[in-house]
Design a protein around this motif. Sequence first.
Motif, PDB file in Angstrom:
ATOM      1  N   LYS A  43       0.836  -1.197   0.000  1.00 30.41           N
ATOM      2  CA  LYS A  43       0.000   0.000   0.000  1.00 30.41           C
ATOM      3  C   LYS A  43       0.872   1.248   0.000  1.00 30.41           C
ATOM      4  N   ASP A  46      -3.371   6.086  -1.380  1.00 30.81           N
ATOM      5  CA  ASP A  46      -4.633   5.552  -1.915  1.00 30.81           C
ATOM      6  C   ASP A  46      -4.400   4.477  -2.969  1.00 30.81           C
ATOM      7  N   GLU A  47      -3.159   4.174  -3.260  1.00 31.67           N
ATOM      8  CA  GLU A  47      -2.830   3.208  -4.310  1.00 31.67           C
ATOM      9  C   GLU A  47      -2.085   2.013  -3.726  1.00 31.67           C
ATOM     10  N   ARG A  60      -5.308   1.194  -8.280  1.00 32.95           N
ATOM     11  CA  ARG A  60      -6.298   1.902  -7.474  1.00 32.95           C
ATOM     12  C   ARG A  60      -7.589   1.111  -7.581  1.00 32.95           C
ATOM     13  N   PRO A  63     -13.859   1.859  -4.081  1.00 31.00           N
ATOM     14  CA  PRO A  63     -14.036   1.784  -2.625  1.00 31.00           C
ATOM     15  C   PRO A  63     -14.936   0.614  -2.241  1.00 31.00           C
TER      16      PRO A  63
END
Length: 136
Positions: A43, A46-47, A60, A63
């Motif tokens: 991680k 956010d990627e 990515r 959510p």
Amino acid sequence: MATHEARTLQIAIQRTWNDVYDYASIPENLPEWASGLTSALQKSGDEWLADGPAGKLRLRFAPPNKFGVLDHWVTTETGEKVYIPLRVVANGGSSEVIFTLFRLPGMDDEKFAADAAWVKRDLQRLKDVLEAQLIE
């Protein structure tokens, strides 16, 4: 903006859609069934960063959701961005996993067929992993 040729690939899995989604939505599980990634998944904000057959990748993911959407976006080392629509839907007490493969610009028939075969192998591996968990 050009429309890309697309091929929809799917597989039935003898697990509830929730079971399939819960497993497949965890990025750390990807190397177990998605052969284009290695165990070097980590991680970064956010990627997620990964090693693939063609080099370093940035991923990515959609959510977490209650709709079975597992879409993800892959950026290659060269900056090419690839959108991968992936869904899990209920089919009775089991599920269908549906992958849309787009033909990228400049991709010939042979490469498009090879990519489709690769996706089919990965979907089969996902099925094998999840259905084996029923036996254990």
